[in-house]
Scaffold this active site. Sequence first.
Site, short mmCIF file in Angstrom:
data_model
loop_
_atom_site.label_atom_id
_atom_site.label_comp_id
_atom_site.label_asym_id
_atom_site.label_seq_id
_atom_site.Cartn_x
_atom_site.Cartn_y
_atom_site.Cartn_z
CD GLU A 1 2.76 8.02 5.44
OE1 GLU A 1 1.75 7.64 4.83
OE2 GLU A 1 3.18 9.20 5.38
CD GLU B 1 -2.74 1.47 2.39
OE1 GLU B 1 -3.72 2.21 2.30
OE2 GLU B 1 -2.40 0.92 3.45
CB THR C 1 -8.32 3.61 4.55
OG1 THR C 1 -9.00 4.81 4.18
CG2 THR C 1 -8.23 2.68 3.35
CD GLU C 2 -6.07 4.51 9.80
OE1 GLU C 2 -5.82 4.30 8.59
OE2 GLU C 2 -5.52 3.88 10.73
CE1 TYR C 3 -5.86 10.58 6.20
CE2 TYR C 3 -6.98 12.15 4.78
CZ TYR C 3 -5.98 11.85 5.68
OH TYR C 3 -5.11 12.84 6.08
CD GLU C 4 -13.23 2.84 2.50
OE1 GLU C 4 -12.06 2.40 2.52
OE2 GLU C 4 -14.17 2.21 2.01
CG ASP D 1 -12.98 11.64 -0.38
OD1 ASP D 1 -11.75 11.52 -0.62
OD2 ASP D 1 -13.46 12.65 0.17
CG ASP E 1 -1.60 13.34 0.07
OD1 ASP E 1 -2.51 13.24 0.91
OD2 ASP E 1 -0.40 13.13 0.33
CG ASN F 1 9.26 10.19 -1.86
OD1 ASN F 1 8.26 9.80 -2.47
ND2 ASN F 1 9.71 11.42 -1.94
C1 LIG Z 1 -4.56 11.23 2.57
S1 LIG Z 1 -3.50 10.13 3.36
C2 LIG Z 1 -4.34 8.54 3.25
C3 LIG Z 1 -3.81 7.55 4.24
C4 LIG Z 1 -4.45 6.14 4.17
N1 LIG Z 1 -4.14 5.48 2.92
C5 LIG Z 1 -5.95 6.20 4.38
O1 LIG Z 1 -6.68 5.99 3.40
O2 LIG Z 1 -6.37 6.44 5.52
C6 LIG Z 1 -2.20 9.93 2.16
C7 LIG Z 1 -0.93 9.36 2.77
O3 LIG Z 1 0.00 9.13 1.73
C8 LIG Z 1 1.29 9.52 2.18
N2 LIG Z 1 2.10 9.83 0.99
C9 LIG Z 1 1.88 10.83 0.11
N3 LIG Z 1 2.83 10.85 -0.84
C10 LIG Z 1 3.67 9.83 -0.54
C11 LIG Z 1 4.86 9.35 -1.14
N4 LIG Z 1 5.38 9.94 -2.22
N5 LIG Z 1 5.49 8.29 -0.58
C12 LIG Z 1 4.97 7.69 0.52
N6 LIG Z 1 3.85 8.11 1.15
C13 LIG Z 1 3.21 9.17 0.62
C14 LIG Z 1 1.00 10.74 3.04
O4 LIG Z 1 2.06 11.04 3.92
C15 LIG Z 1 -0.27 10.31 3.74
O5 LIG Z 1 0.01 9.62 4.97
#
Ligand SMILES: C[S@@+](CC[C@H](N)C(=O)[O-])C[C@H]1O[C@@H](n2cnc3c(N)ncnc32)[C@H](O)[C@@H]1O
Length: 213
Positions: free
Chosen positions: A69, A44, A191-194, A154, A118, A96
């Site tokens: 993450e 993921e 997921t948490e965001y979902e 979403d 994001d 990253n």
């Molecule tokens: C909006 S959150 C969603 C988290 C989780 N997937 C959820 O649905 O609850 C997006 C996550 O992706 C991570 N993220 C964004 N760009 C990333 C990258 N290039 N590499 C690793 N993680 C990344 C962010 O730090 C953040 O924790």
Amino acid sequence: MRLRHKPWAKEKIEQHPQYIVSNPEQYKGKWNEVFQNDQPLHIEVGTGKGRFITEMAKANPHINYMGIELYDSVIVAALDRLIEADLPNLRLLNVNAADLGKYFEKNDVARVYLNFSDPWPKIRHEKRRLTYKDFLTLYQNIMVDKGEIHFKTDNQGLFEYSLKSFSEYGLLLTFISLDLHNSDFEPNIMTEYEQKFSEMGNRIYRCEVKYQN
Ligand SMILES: C[S@@+](CC[C@H](N)C(=O)[O-])C[C@H]1O[C@@H](n2cnc3c(N)ncnc32)[C@H](O)[C@@H]1O
């Protein structure tokens, strides 16, 4: 995601190399050494606080999982979940996603999950979207032939952009839902965001796509 600075996060991560792999370069092409089996690996990308990947690993012990993450202040929440669950088929990586090619090679990964990535709505930030064509190449370069991407969001704009990006790349659309929570799709691990966005009344979009080679 709102980030809270956690000065202790780095140290906590370093204290748990059995859960957050500290030297991932050395396992490129041999992740089976970490999991001590040859099960397929699903990752993921942007795992956040790790609820989805932990529940997936509990539900599917015959699959290996990895939550990736970027931020140490976020991944420590996933680490707490993993310490609690102590699952042999789940590891975390604090890197990253743009650098995935440093840690994985062709055939290492069978499936990529992108959950509530994001959206980066400004056009000048298009390259940061995890469904931008360069990321699709990156995933293809570390996946088995006919590897899959499963994507939930979403954000209608990001979903439409991603469908177009997948299609232009030549990926095959094998599943689509324009309203996941009012469909018969199951099992859906939230997921948490979902959870947060669906409680706000937002519609959840989901698709599965497959590389043709
Ligand atoms: C909006 S959150 C969603 C988290 C989780 N997937 C959820 O649905 O609850 C997006 C996550 O992706 C991570 N993220 C964004 N760009 C990333 C990258 N290039 N590499 C690793 N993680 C990344 C962010 O730090 C953040 O924790």
